[in-house]
Design a protein around this motif. Structure first.
Motif, PDB file in Angstrom:
ATOM      1  N   THR A  14       0.833  -1.199   0.000  1.00  0.00           N
ATOM      2  CA  THR A  14       0.000   0.000   0.000  1.00  0.00           C
ATOM      3  C   THR A  14       0.867   1.249   0.000  1.00  0.00           C
ATOM      4  N   VAL A  19      -0.477   5.347  -1.140  1.00  0.00           N
ATOM      5  CA  VAL A  19      -1.443   5.732  -0.129  1.00  0.00           C
ATOM      6  C   VAL A  19      -0.685   6.457   0.971  1.00  0.00           C
ATOM      7  N   PRO A  24      -9.449  11.157   2.347  1.00  0.00           N
ATOM      8  CA  PRO A  24      -9.518  10.469   1.071  1.00  0.00           C
ATOM      9  C   PRO A  24      -9.547  11.441  -0.091  1.00  0.00           C
ATOM     10  N   THR A  30      -9.421   4.337  -7.006  1.00  0.00           N
ATOM     11  CA  THR A  30      -9.865   4.276  -5.617  1.00  0.00           C
ATOM     12  C   THR A  30     -11.227   4.938  -5.482  1.00  0.00           C
ATOM     13  N   PHE A  41     -14.797   7.651   2.789  1.00  0.00           N
ATOM     14  CA  PHE A  41     -13.556   6.890   2.694  1.00  0.00           C
ATOM     15  C   PHE A  41     -13.307   6.451   1.264  1.00  0.00           C
ATOM     16  N   VAL A  51      -8.085  -1.976   1.506  1.00  0.00           N
ATOM     17  CA  VAL A  51      -7.361  -0.930   2.222  1.00  0.00           C
ATOM     18  C   VAL A  51      -8.249   0.308   2.221  1.00  0.00           C
ATOM     19  N   ARG A  53      -9.161   4.175   3.533  1.00  0.00           N
ATOM     20  CA  ARG A  53      -8.561   5.426   3.988  1.00  0.00           C
ATOM     21  C   ARG A  53      -9.664   6.426   4.221  1.00  0.00           C
ATOM     22  N   ASP A  58      -6.616   4.841   8.688  1.00  0.00           N
ATOM     23  CA  ASP A  58      -6.403   3.848   7.639  1.00  0.00           C
ATOM     24  C   ASP A  58      -6.599   2.460   8.227  1.00  0.00           C
ATOM     25  N   ASP A  59      -7.190   1.566   7.437  1.00  0.00           N
ATOM     26  CA  ASP A  59      -7.408   0.189   7.885  1.00  0.00           C
ATOM     27  C   ASP A  59      -7.098  -0.772   6.759  1.00  0.00           C
TER      28      ASP A  59
END
Length: 110
Positions: A14, A19, A24, A30, A41, A51, A53, A58-59
């Motif tokens: 990532t 990123v 975002p 994306t 997001f 992924v 954002r 972020d996750d």
């Protein structure tokens, strides 16, 4: 142990994909989702991960079993996300498990 190594690898990929921190920003690769309660997001799907954002951070989520039809489910200990919902498959549902209080939001892809 293997799942942590996978997460580390995805995080590295990532980073290489561009990123970075902040809110975002939409690009053609994306999609942007806008949710209830003012959440927004972007998501990037890489192999069996999603992924995300957004304003809550972020996750990196791993793909889970579940979902019906074209729906896909991704999760980590903090967040569960379902994509491909709704008649056109443009809706998603986020369920933040941590930090308290829990939050559930329905979202639509722009």
């Amino acid at each position: 142990m293997a799942s942590w190594m996978t997460l580390a690898g995805v995080a590295t990929l990532t980073g290489c994909a561009g990123v970075s921190g902040g809110g975002p920003s939409p690009t053609s690769s994306t999609p942007v989702y806008r949710c209830e309660q003012g959440l927004q997001f972007t998501v990037r799907f890489v192999n069996d991960t999603a992924v995300l954002r957004g304003a809550r951070g972020d996750d990196v989520l791993l793909r889970d079993a579940g979902g019906q039809g074209a729906q896909t489910v991704y999760s980590n200990p903090r967040l569960r996300a379902e994509f491909g919902m709704g008649a056109g498959g443009r809706e998603a549902a986020l369920q933040y498990l941590q930090p308290p209080p829990p939050l559930v939001a329905r979202c639509v892809r722009d």
